[in-house]
Write a protein that holds these residues in place. Sequence first.
Motif, short mmCIF file in Angstrom:
data_model
loop_
_atom_site.label_atom_id
_atom_site.label_comp_id
_atom_site.label_asym_id
_atom_site.label_seq_id
_atom_site.Cartn_x
_atom_site.Cartn_y
_atom_site.Cartn_z
N LEU A 2 7.88 -0.81 3.00
CA LEU A 2 7.10 -2.00 2.66
C LEU A 2 6.58 -2.70 3.91
O LEU A 2 7.28 -2.81 4.92
CB LEU A 2 7.96 -2.98 1.85
CG LEU A 2 8.11 -2.67 0.36
CD1 LEU A 2 9.16 -3.59 -0.25
CD2 LEU A 2 6.80 -2.83 -0.37
N ALA A 3 5.37 -3.18 3.81
CA ALA A 3 4.77 -3.89 4.94
C ALA A 3 5.49 -5.20 5.19
O ALA A 3 6.05 -5.82 4.28
CB ALA A 3 3.29 -4.15 4.65
N ALA A 4 5.49 -5.64 6.43
CA ALA A 4 6.13 -6.89 6.81
C ALA A 4 5.12 -8.03 6.90
O ALA A 4 5.49 -9.17 7.23
CB ALA A 4 6.85 -6.73 8.15
N GLU B 270 8.04 -15.09 -0.56
CA GLU B 270 8.06 -14.04 -1.57
C GLU B 270 8.02 -12.67 -0.91
O GLU B 270 8.76 -11.76 -1.28
CB GLU B 270 6.87 -14.20 -2.52
CG GLU B 270 6.96 -15.41 -3.43
CD GLU B 270 5.65 -15.70 -4.14
OE1 GLU B 270 5.29 -14.92 -5.06
OE2 GLU B 270 4.97 -16.68 -3.77
N GLY B 271 7.15 -12.50 0.07
CA GLY B 271 7.03 -11.22 0.74
C GLY B 271 8.30 -10.79 1.45
O GLY B 271 8.62 -9.60 1.51
N ARG B 272 9.03 -11.77 1.98
CA ARG B 272 10.27 -11.43 2.71
C ARG B 272 11.44 -11.19 1.80
O ARG B 272 12.37 -10.46 2.15
CB ARG B 272 10.58 -12.56 3.70
CG ARG B 272 9.60 -12.62 4.87
CD ARG B 272 9.69 -13.92 5.63
NE ARG B 272 8.70 -13.97 6.71
CZ ARG B 272 8.20 -15.09 7.21
NH1 ARG B 272 8.59 -16.28 6.70
NH2 ARG B 272 7.31 -15.06 8.18
N LEU B 273 11.42 -11.81 0.61
CA LEU B 273 12.53 -11.66 -0.32
C LEU B 273 12.37 -10.46 -1.24
O LEU B 273 13.35 -9.81 -1.61
CB LEU B 273 12.69 -12.93 -1.17
CG LEU B 273 13.22 -14.17 -0.45
CD1 LEU B 273 13.13 -15.39 -1.36
CD2 LEU B 273 14.66 -13.95 0.00
N THR C 216 7.46 0.75 -8.66
CA THR C 216 8.02 2.00 -8.14
C THR C 216 7.41 2.48 -6.83
O THR C 216 8.03 3.28 -6.12
CB THR C 216 7.89 3.13 -9.19
OG1 THR C 216 6.50 3.32 -9.49
CG2 THR C 216 8.64 2.77 -10.46
N ASP C 217 6.21 2.02 -6.50
CA ASP C 217 5.56 2.46 -5.26
C ASP C 217 6.26 1.80 -4.08
O ASP C 217 6.24 0.56 -3.92
CB ASP C 217 4.08 2.09 -5.29
CG ASP C 217 3.30 2.74 -4.15
OD1 ASP C 217 3.87 2.92 -3.05
OD2 ASP C 217 2.11 3.05 -4.34
N ALA C 218 6.86 2.61 -3.24
CA ALA C 218 7.64 2.08 -2.12
C ALA C 218 6.81 1.39 -1.06
O ALA C 218 7.34 0.71 -0.18
CB ALA C 218 8.43 3.22 -1.47
N SER C 219 5.49 1.51 -1.12
CA SER C 219 4.64 0.90 -0.09
C SER C 219 3.95 -0.38 -0.58
O SER C 219 3.19 -0.99 0.17
CB SER C 219 3.58 1.90 0.38
OG SER C 219 2.70 2.23 -0.68
N VAL C 220 4.19 -0.76 -1.84
CA VAL C 220 3.48 -1.90 -2.43
C VAL C 220 4.45 -3.03 -2.74
O VAL C 220 5.54 -2.80 -3.28
CB VAL C 220 2.73 -1.48 -3.72
CG1 VAL C 220 2.05 -2.68 -4.37
CG2 VAL C 220 1.72 -0.40 -3.41
N GLY C 221 4.06 -4.25 -2.39
CA GLY C 221 4.88 -5.43 -2.67
C GLY C 221 4.04 -6.69 -2.54
O GLY C 221 2.79 -6.61 -2.48
#
Length: 328
Positions: free
Chosen positions: A11-13, A152-155, A305-310
Amino acid sequence: MVVAEEQQKALAADFYWADGQEPHLSRRREILTTHPEIKELFGPDIWAFPKIVAVVLLQLWTAYCLKDASLSTMFIVAYFFGSFLNHNLFLAIHELSHNLAFSTPIYNRLLGIFANLPVGVPMSVTFQKYHLDHHLYQGVEGMDMDIPSYAEGRLIRNIYTKILWVLFQLFFYALRPLFLNPKDPGFWEVANFAIQLFADFTWIYIYGWKSFMYFILSTFVGGGLHPIAGHFISEHYVFQKGQETYSYYGPLNLLAWSVGYHNEHHDFPRIPGSKLWRVKEIAPEYYEGLASYRSWTQVIYMYITDASVGPFSRMMRKSHFGPEKKSK
């Protein structure tokens, strides 16, 4: 645990930072130059008023019928029926925020307050205030409250927290602006709040708490892990790098004021949802090459389920790309 660890690595930071304006203004100008007849689609939808009245009355009647129902029955009806009605009203309020039922803005605002009644929570006027910012400042840091916060992005960093985020995304959507970009309430916001509370307590007094809870359940289950709520994710979450707005061309558009035609909507926010399909028909060369969806349920599944999306999977731009600087 392996899945969670893999997602945390992938996931992107941070957000995807854009180095230019949002794409809709330039595309709108280009399409209007090529297809000026699209201007004929501008203006209110004459069927908006009767459609909203019909859905409000149907939802009120359903709540009345459930006043003595069991909680399990109420939940089932709310998830499979009431959720679609209340989400339809939420998206009707979206239409009204663009003044697409009447030419006179105040009539749209009054109809929005009426459409708000079965939702149970006052939101019509506040939604308009922040949603118009979303169009004016799409992706602009600190202005577009449609974009998740850094918290939200960090949690939300793995499949389990993403499921929780989707379940409660309506809370994030509603509360985020109040924390990140609070605005003083005006007369119409106070009126919306007072009318909604009066209607809520009147309904509770006459028909009881159980009947009222049907409204709340319909609102919040329909805004979480529910097919029609997939539009929250499908509209702007980046699944293909370089594209920040996505359209959905599936059957739920019939219940969702065609909000799925989202590229078309951002290109032409003065066109009602009932006519957005015409934009794609008139100017297919501008839309057929863009990634789009046929299933909102699939979008929710992909997001979880996509490990690269958040939550960080959004395009962000600095404030100097907003309309204030652009006009100088």
